[in-house]
Design a protein around this motif. Structure first.
Motif, mmCIF file in Angstrom:
data_model
loop_
_atom_site.group_PDB
_atom_site.id
_atom_site.type_symbol
_atom_site.label_atom_id
_atom_site.label_comp_id
_atom_site.label_asym_id
_atom_site.label_seq_id
_atom_site.Cartn_x
_atom_site.Cartn_y
_atom_site.Cartn_z
ATOM 1 N N LEU A 286 52.102 30.423 -18.408
ATOM 2 C CA LEU A 286 51.208 30.674 -17.283
ATOM 3 C C LEU A 286 51.986 31.062 -16.040
ATOM 4 O O LEU A 286 52.986 30.428 -15.689
ATOM 5 N N ASP A 287 51.505 32.092 -15.379
ATOM 6 C CA ASP A 287 52.027 32.464 -14.076
ATOM 7 C C ASP A 287 51.447 31.463 -13.053
ATOM 8 O O ASP A 287 50.486 30.743 -13.367
ATOM 9 N N TYR A 288 51.989 31.411 -11.837
ATOM 10 C CA TYR A 288 51.469 30.440 -10.868
ATOM 11 C C TYR A 288 50.519 31.104 -9.847
ATOM 12 O O TYR A 288 49.305 30.999 -9.963
ATOM 13 N N ILE A 295 45.168 33.466 -4.360
ATOM 14 C CA ILE A 295 46.104 34.020 -3.381
ATOM 15 C C ILE A 295 45.635 33.589 -1.981
ATOM 16 O O ILE A 295 44.457 33.723 -1.646
ATOM 17 N N VAL A 296 46.565 33.035 -1.212
ATOM 18 C CA VAL A 296 46.243 32.613 0.163
ATOM 19 C C VAL A 296 47.226 33.286 1.118
ATOM 20 O O VAL A 296 48.241 33.834 0.681
ATOM 21 N N SER A 297 46.933 33.200 2.424
ATOM 22 C CA SER A 297 47.768 34.004 3.324
ATOM 23 C C SER A 297 49.175 33.463 3.509
ATOM 24 O O SER A 297 50.089 34.233 3.805
ATOM 25 N N ILE A 390 60.092 35.719 5.337
ATOM 26 C CA ILE A 390 61.104 35.861 4.289
ATOM 27 C C ILE A 390 61.130 34.561 3.495
ATOM 28 O O ILE A 390 61.247 33.483 4.069
ATOM 29 N N GLU A 391 61.016 34.688 2.173
ATOM 30 C CA GLU A 391 61.048 33.489 1.317
ATOM 31 C C GLU A 391 62.222 33.630 0.358
ATOM 32 O O GLU A 391 62.217 34.502 -0.506
ATOM 33 N N ARG A 392 63.211 32.775 0.520
ATOM 34 C CA ARG A 392 64.379 32.854 -0.363
ATOM 35 C C ARG A 392 64.135 31.984 -1.590
ATOM 36 O O ARG A 392 63.802 30.808 -1.488
ATOM 37 N N TYR A 401 54.251 40.435 3.636
ATOM 38 C CA TYR A 401 53.634 41.130 4.774
ATOM 39 C C TYR A 401 52.114 40.959 4.804
ATOM 40 O O TYR A 401 51.405 41.717 5.453
ATOM 41 N N ARG A 402 51.616 39.925 4.124
ATOM 42 C CA ARG A 402 50.166 39.694 4.104
ATOM 43 C C ARG A 402 49.592 39.480 5.506
ATOM 44 O O ARG A 402 48.465 39.841 5.796
ATOM 45 N N ARG A 403 50.388 38.890 6.398
ATOM 46 C CA ARG A 403 49.873 38.595 7.745
ATOM 47 C C ARG A 403 50.400 39.578 8.804
ATOM 48 O O ARG A 403 50.341 39.310 9.991
ATOM 49 N N GLY A 431 55.007 43.290 -5.224
ATOM 50 C CA GLY A 431 53.924 42.495 -5.805
ATOM 51 C C GLY A 431 52.770 42.509 -4.819
ATOM 52 O O GLY A 431 52.613 43.466 -4.062
ATOM 53 N N LYS A 432 52.007 41.427 -4.812
ATOM 54 C CA LYS A 432 50.850 41.385 -3.927
ATOM 55 C C LYS A 432 51.297 41.152 -2.488
ATOM 56 O O LYS A 432 51.701 40.034 -2.145
ATOM 57 N N LYS A 433 51.292 42.215 -1.678
ATOM 58 C CA LYS A 433 51.717 42.154 -0.264
ATOM 59 C C LYS A 433 53.093 41.525 -0.134
ATOM 60 O O LYS A 433 53.322 40.630 0.697
ATOM 61 N N PHE A 435 57.505 42.464 -0.845
ATOM 62 C CA PHE A 435 58.634 43.230 -1.375
ATOM 63 C C PHE A 435 59.643 42.208 -1.878
ATOM 64 O O PHE A 435 59.923 41.235 -1.182
ATOM 65 N N GLU A 436 60.195 42.443 -3.045
ATOM 66 C CA GLU A 436 61.156 41.464 -3.579
ATOM 67 C C GLU A 436 62.478 42.142 -3.876
ATOM 68 O O GLU A 436 62.513 43.225 -4.466
ATOM 69 N N LEU A 437 63.575 41.477 -3.507
ATOM 70 C CA LEU A 437 64.900 41.939 -3.913
ATOM 71 C C LEU A 437 65.428 40.944 -4.929
ATOM 72 O O LEU A 437 65.358 39.731 -4.728
ATOM 73 N N ASP A 444 63.789 39.834 -16.857
ATOM 74 C CA ASP A 444 62.514 39.755 -16.150
ATOM 75 C C ASP A 444 61.672 38.678 -16.825
ATOM 76 O O ASP A 444 62.142 37.995 -17.742
ATOM 77 N N LYS A 445 60.407 38.543 -16.404
ATOM 78 C CA LYS A 445 59.565 37.486 -16.984
ATOM 79 C C LYS A 445 59.404 37.678 -18.495
ATOM 80 O O LYS A 445 59.314 36.700 -19.237
ATOM 81 N N GLY A 446 59.359 38.937 -18.933
ATOM 82 C CA GLY A 446 59.197 39.196 -20.370
ATOM 83 C C GLY A 446 60.408 38.712 -21.161
ATOM 84 O O GLY A 446 60.267 38.076 -22.207
HETATM 85 O O1 LIG Z 1 54.952 34.928 -10.366
HETATM 86 P P1 LIG Z 1 54.059 34.199 -9.432
HETATM 87 O O2 LIG Z 1 54.050 32.731 -9.664
HETATM 88 O O3 LIG Z 1 52.675 34.792 -9.368
HETATM 89 O O4 LIG Z 1 54.731 34.441 -8.006
HETATM 90 C C1 LIG Z 1 54.656 35.728 -7.378
HETATM 91 C C2 LIG Z 1 54.877 35.528 -5.894
HETATM 92 O O5 LIG Z 1 53.873 34.605 -5.500
HETATM 93 C C3 LIG Z 1 53.902 34.135 -4.146
HETATM 94 O O6 LIG Z 1 53.447 35.183 -3.326
HETATM 95 C C4 LIG Z 1 52.094 35.542 -3.603
HETATM 96 O O7 LIG Z 1 51.254 34.425 -3.366
HETATM 97 C C5 LIG Z 1 51.194 33.999 -1.969
HETATM 98 C C6 LIG Z 1 50.319 32.747 -1.908
HETATM 99 O O8 LIG Z 1 49.048 32.976 -2.434
HETATM 100 C C7 LIG Z 1 50.662 35.139 -1.122
HETATM 101 O O9 LIG Z 1 50.629 34.748 0.253
HETATM 102 C C8 LIG Z 1 51.553 36.366 -1.295
HETATM 103 O O10 LIG Z 1 50.996 37.465 -0.592
HETATM 104 C C9 LIG Z 1 51.668 36.723 -2.774
HETATM 105 O O11 LIG Z 1 52.580 37.814 -2.968
HETATM 106 C C10 LIG Z 1 55.273 33.615 -3.810
HETATM 107 O O12 LIG Z 1 55.315 33.282 -2.441
HETATM 108 C C11 LIG Z 1 56.389 34.577 -4.180
HETATM 109 O O13 LIG Z 1 57.648 33.952 -4.006
HETATM 110 C C12 LIG Z 1 56.255 34.941 -5.649
HETATM 111 O O14 LIG Z 1 57.267 35.885 -6.006
#
Ligand SMILES: O=P(O)(O)OC[C@H]1O[C@H](O[C@H]2O[C@H](CO)[C@@H](O)[C@H](O)[C@H]2O)[C@H](O)[C@@H](O)[C@@H]1O
Length: 525
Positions: A286-288, A295-297, A390-392, A401-403, A431-433, A435-437, A444-446
């Motif tokens: 399962l993905d998280y 998805i939240v901000s 930035i999330e390390r 960049y969601r906000r 991914g969803k809003k 950019f990842e380095l 990868d996940k696969g």
């Molecule tokens: O593989 P996942 O478990 O789905 O993680 C992917 C990224 O998820 C998080 O970012 C996403 O969710 C945030 C909270 O809902 C949302 O604010 C953000 O816009 C989404 O991209 C997480 O913070 C990242 O580190 C993960 O890579």
């Protein structure tokens, strides 16, 4: 299941743009290039092979494919010479063709190529030209990308320059920060200039490095053109479909194309089809974010609901369960809060098991200093943009960049790309809003999912792996299960995907997991 013939139809309505590699996809110059490389290297190796050693010529099949195909010219020289243990000074692009430098040799190869071009002219693949015209007639914009600085000369010589709205070539590589294939830069740049979301673009490539680049750029469909018996390598590089010639594709246009894409069947409606009996025990991956939580901000606010935690706990007593997330390993483990399951963090680079097992993809650890430096650059470079976060994670850095206000997003994208270019060895994904380095290595996940299956003995008959995810990085996992498992995409749209079923949202995921738990309990009693 999943052993059907590959889908060779293309619905024009699903895409806004088509991006074509030149050599080997549109034109047959690959042969001219290969011959020029061979003439260059054979002459050079002959001169530099000591009298008591055997001269080993450049192999027009294997050496061409491995070291020079699809790469910028000087990178091709460097790569092949390195394989032969030869180190030359890099020199400068202005070096004369007879200079004994990487650039000098590259310029010599170009002279040899232009001589051949003039002597023989350029041949095109007629079926490719027909498809390009048909796509343009259907309203798609088109781009040609090539690592070659002769791209324009080749297009003109073939009389097809007007078939492309945008051209990205070796000259752009030389005069910008763009990195060559397999980096996604050229494909991303093509989309920027075509004003198209990569998910709405189709990429056509015949080189493995090119397929990897289009896949890494997040293209909606990557088509590998197998001119050289490398079907498997193109598939593994990220091609969604491999064909021998573009004439095999069936283009649906007009009313046929505007028909909505096929809606995936709902996993909740198809539970009997997914779990038909007791002969295969489900193993759940399962993905998280977006799957177990909405998805939240702010990423720090994505908490797991208490009832879902209880369901997961219940399932760990009934089957193998793992959470595979883009988040940092410790972060996702803490959020789920159960010590009875497996976790993979940083998109699969960092894996931990319930009995204290810990696996870090070894090659990834070499990249930690580069990631540290990139993190510092991102933090400094983007500090003034309100809402940018930035999330390390140990093996990747997310720039959220969601906000952020819409007009500041392009600046963030450019800054992340520039920082990636300044830190070789990193790959940029989206991914969803976000950019990842992350390290630009084949993991990868696969791959992480297949590694876990092997390690846990789940890759044998008797197990049914199911993966549930919502984002582009989850497509690698869906693809990894194409032959022996099931992919379920959490979505309310009709995207192009490798998944087999859909669920609307995390609430539906929770319902499905409860149904699976009930079935397993019933069959255990
Ligand atoms: O593989 P996942 O478990 O789905 O993680 C992917 C990224 O998820 C998080 O970012 C996403 O969710 C945030 C909270 O809902 C949302 O604010 C953000 O816009 C989404 O991209 C997480 O913070 C990242 O580190 C993960 O890579």
């Amino acid at each position: 299941m999943n052993h059907t013939a590959p889908d060779k139809s293309l619905s024009a309505g699903d895409f806004d743009a088509a991006v074509f590699d030149l050599d080997g996809v549109i034109t047959r110059t690959a042969r001219l290039h290969a011959a020029a490389w061979k003439a260059l290297f054979d002459e050079y190796l002959k001169q530099h092979t000591p009298a008591d050693d055997t001269f080993q010529p450049f192999d027009i099949e294997s050496d061409y494919r491995r070291y020079v195909d699809g790469k910028p010219r000087y990178e091709g020289v460097r790569s092949f010479l390195e394989a032969r243990g030869i180190e030359l000074p890099y020199g400068s692009p202005h070096d004369a063709p007879d200079a004994e430098t990487v650039c000098g040799l590259g310029n010599r190869k170009n002279r040899l190529f232009l001589q051949r071009l003039e002597a023989g002219g350029v041949e095109v693949f007629d079926t490719s030209i027909e498809l390009i015209r048909a796509l343009r007639d259907a309203g798609l914009r088109t781009a040609v990308i090539s690592s070659s600085r002769n791209c324009q000369a080749v297009l003109e010589s073939a009389g097809i320059a007007d078939l492309f709205d945008v051209r990205i070539d070796g000259t752009d590589l030389q005069h910008s920060d763009l990195a060559g294939k397999p980096a996604p830069d050229m494909f991303l740049q093509a989309c920027r200039r075509l004003d198209c979301d990569p998910a709405r673009a189709i990429g056509f490539e015949d080189a493995v490095a090119g397929v990897q680049a289009a896949h890494a750029a997040g293209y909606g469909r990557v088509i590998g053109v197998n001119r050289d018996d490398q079907h498997q390598a193109l598939r593994e590089g990220g091609a969604d479909l491999v064909i021998a010639d573009l004439g095999e594709l069936r283009l649906a246009t007009g009313a046929e194309a505007t028909r909505p894409a096929r809606r995936l069947p709902s996993a909740l409606d198809c539970l009997d089809e997914i779990l038909p009996g007791n002969d295969r025990e489900p193993a759940l991956f399962l993905d998280y974010d977006g799957t177990l939580t909405p998805i939240v901000s702010r990423p720090e606010d994505a908490d797991l609901g208490e009832t879902l935690r209880l369901t997961l706990q219940r399932l760990t007593g009934l089957c193998k369960l793992a959470v595979i997330s883009g988040r940092d390993l410790d972060d996702v483990r803490e959020r789920v809060g159960l010590d009875t399951l497996w976790y993979a963090g940083s998109h699969g680079f960092d894996i931990a098991g319930p009995a204290g097992q810990h696996f870090q993809y070894q090659k990834g650890t070499d990249y930690l200093p580069i990631l540290d430096a990139a993190e510092r650059a991102l933090t400094a470079g983007l500090a003034d943009i309100p809402g940018c976060q930035i999330e390390r994670k140990r093996f990747s850095i997310a720039t959220h960049y969601r906000r952020v206000s819409e007009d500041a997003v392009p600046r963030i994208g450019q800054a992340v790309e520039a920082i990636r270019n300044a830190h070789p060895g990193l790959r940029l994904t989206q991914g969803k809003k976000i950019f990842e380095l992350q390290p630009d290595i084949d993991w990868d996940k696969g791959r992480a999912l297949r590694w876990m299956m092997r390690t846990l003995g789940l890759d044998r008959h008797g197990y049914l792996p199911l993966y549930i995810g919502d984002d582009v990085t989850d497509e690698d996992a869906f693809r990894a299960l194409k032959d022996d498992g099931i992919g379920i995409l959490v979505t309310q749209d009709n995207p192009s995907t490798h998944a087999d079923y859909r669920l609307d949202d995390p609430a539906a995921v929770e319902t499905l997991l409860n149904h699976i738990a009930e079935r397993l309990e019933r069959s255990a009693s």
